[in-house]
Design an enzyme around this catalytic site. Structure first.
Site, short mmCIF file in Angstrom:
data_model
loop_
_atom_site.label_atom_id
_atom_site.label_comp_id
_atom_site.label_asym_id
_atom_site.label_seq_id
_atom_site.Cartn_x
_atom_site.Cartn_y
_atom_site.Cartn_z
N LYS A 167 -6.15 -0.89 22.04
CA LYS A 167 -7.12 -1.43 23.28
C LYS A 167 -6.06 -2.53 24.04
CE LYS A 167 -9.53 -4.36 24.91
NZ LYS A 167 -9.19 -5.06 26.13
N GLU A 240 -1.49 -12.30 15.52
CA GLU A 240 -0.44 -12.97 16.24
C GLU A 240 -0.91 -13.92 17.35
OE1 GLU A 240 2.50 -13.08 15.06
OE2 GLU A 240 2.46 -11.47 13.56
N CYS A 274 4.50 -16.07 23.85
CA CYS A 274 3.75 -16.95 22.77
C CYS A 274 4.71 -18.16 22.34
CB CYS A 274 3.21 -16.09 21.67
SG CYS A 274 4.58 -15.04 21.23
N GLU A 371 -2.00 -25.52 24.63
CA GLU A 371 -1.09 -24.43 25.00
C GLU A 371 -1.12 -24.04 26.47
OE1 GLU A 371 -1.68 -20.23 23.74
OE2 GLU A 371 0.30 -20.04 23.66
#
Ligand code: NAD
Length: 467
Positions: A167, A240, A274, A371
């Site tokens: 997905k 992750e 990331c 972040e």
């Protein structure tokens, strides 16, 4: 408008309900994407479960097929890369590198050696530990590296004998659907399936009782939801998740030697990595030349449409993320931050914020604590290294971190004081197929890549034979 099909049980599937896919360089939809219903998810999982019965049996065949997947992707690199530019925004050269990377990951896993471990083999007994597949795996991916992140999951999952329902992100679904169409001609029916749609489709998939593992890459918030859902029937998970990576520059560096590496480790893929450097701590002795070097590079970089030949950085991928990064820069300004470069979105359609260097900020300012995942970097001056290390670790995140120094041994020692899944010295963001990659604390659970990534898609069985 062109649409791309989902892949279910070896068939291309269209839906009556479609979502527009936006080109972030224009801020307008350029194609549409199917939206899966619950019935599509059920069909895809059922197809994967049927395919699992035979796919799990023949490792040599699976290796051959993984090599064929790599070859099939190689044959269509340009087409996938161009679609990736349209929906993600990155420069064509970088999109091309990403697709080659995916191909390379498939080849790596085709050849990864996995042997049973013999614990005892004597007159009495032979005891072995073997790795067995889990069954149907859900692969749920984000929008920053949609193609290579699929390969991180497909390579090891397929090698181990699992079958997959993928997905992709609703912001960048089309390059993944195209990969699905390419793999359709290589893999047996039902071994990989692709459904598309918003987060609710991911939630449907992750909670499906016949999915035995969820391999997820994305935000901490979604990762926690998946962990909760998985707990209900003890599905295996690999998560992750996000990061707020610190880089600490020691006083002994030659600024001219490190500034390029620092800049690109923060701004590659327009900061949407990331493991980008997201907080830069610089010793006061070298602070001024490092900041000057970053400003110089920020001003020289060509920001633009990924199809323009000289573009080095594309737009932020979507409006929500763009608004978030802009608001973090505004918030930093209001809290004493100085905008040393960038700071103002380009006045053109699309989601462009040029590389933005923010100084005079510290803990307590959102740009430092959260972040940002975009083109804004806080540069924080420090005097005492112990304080900098402590600040760097004062976060729920723990993905990557780095130390920059002319003394390699000292760097290797200091980097181990960072609470992070990877500690780099004199570089950052180096991710390889044979090296485990994962985060500690809220940055994740489990690992991808190498034999560690393979093992995440397996369960152990002890084979204990009495002679
Ligand atoms: P996101 O969590 O919003 O979405 C990721 C995927 O999850 C999408 O496909 C989305 O549709 C799906 N999803 C949303 N809600 C769901 C639910 N309840 N159940 C199941 N699936 C659901 O993340 P994003 O904004 O697409 O990606 C950016 C984030 O990903 C950043 O935090 C970044 O750091 C992180 N990331 C981590 C890594 C890593 O390897 N650690 C790599 C790339 C990106």
């Amino acid at each position: 408008m062109q649409s791309y099909a989902m892949l279910i049980d070896g068939r291309s599937v269209q839906t009556s309900e479609q979502d527009g896919v936006i080109n972030p360089a224009q801020g307008a939809a350029f194609a549409t994407c199917p939206r899966a219903t619950k019935a599509h998810v059920d069909e895809a999982v059922a197809a994967a479960a049927r395919a699992y019965r035979t796919w799990r049996n023949d490792e040599a065949f699976r290796r051959q097929k993984l090599n064929e997947c790599a070859g099939a992707i190689q044959g269509r690199v340009e087409e996938i890369a161009r679609l990736l530019v349209q929906e993600q925004g990155k420069p064509l050269q970088k999109a091309t590198e990403e697709v080659f990377g995916a191909m390379f990951w498939f080849s790596y896993f085709a050849g990864l050696e996995v042997k049973p471990e013999i614990l005892q083999d004597d007159d009495q007994k032979r005891i072995q530990v073997v790795h067995k597949p889990l069954g149907v795996v859900a692969a749920i991916t984000p929008w920053n590296f949609p193609v290579i992140l699929l390969a991180f999951k497909f390579g090891p999952a397929l090698l181990a004998g699992n079958t997959i329902v993928a997905k992709p992100s609703e912001y960048t679904p089309l390059s993944s659907l195209l990969v699905g169409q390419i793999l359709k001609d290589v893999l047996p029916q039902g071994v990989v399936n692709f459904v598309a749609g918003p987060g609710s489709v991911g939630a449907e998939l992750a909670s499906h009782p016949d999915v035995r593992k969820v391999s997820f890459t994305g935000s901490v918030a979604t990762g926690k939801k998946i962990a909760q859902v998985a707990a209900a029937d003890l599905k295996r998970v690999t998560l992750e998740l996000g990061g707020n990576d610190p880089a600490i520059v020691l006083e002994d560096v030659d600024p001219a030697q490190v500034v390029d590496g620092l800049f690109w480790s923060a701004f590659a893929n327009s900061g949407q990595v990331c493991t980008a450097i997201k907080r830069l701590y610089v010793h006061e002795k070298v602070y001024a030349p490092i900041v000057d070097g970053l400003i110089e590079r920020a001003k020289a970089v060509k920001v633009g449409d990924g199809f323009e030949a000289d573009t080095q950085l594309g737009p932020i991928n979507n409006k929500m993320q763009f608004d978030r990064v802009v608001s973090l820069v505004e918030d930093a300004k209001q809290n004493g931050g100085r905008i040393a470069a960038g700071g103002t979105p380009l006045s053109r359609p699309g989601y462009f914020l040029p590389p933005t260097i923010v100084t005079d900020v510290g803990p307590g300012v959102r740009l430092v604590d959260e972040e940002q995942f975009g083109t804004a970097l806080p540069v924080i001056k420090y005097r005492n290294l112990d304080d900098a290390l402590e600040e760097a670790n004062k976060t729920h995140y723990g993905l990557g971190g780095s130390i920059w120094t002319s003394n390699l041994a000292r760097g290797e020692e200091l980097v181990q004081r960072l609470e992070s899944g990877t500690g780099w010295v004199n570089h950052h963001m180096d991710i390889l197929p044979n090296v485990p990659f994962g985060g500690c604390k809220w940055s994740g659970l489990g690992y991808e890549n190498g034999r560690w990534g393979y093992e995440e898609f397996t369960e152990l069985q002890v084979v204990n034979a009495k002679k």
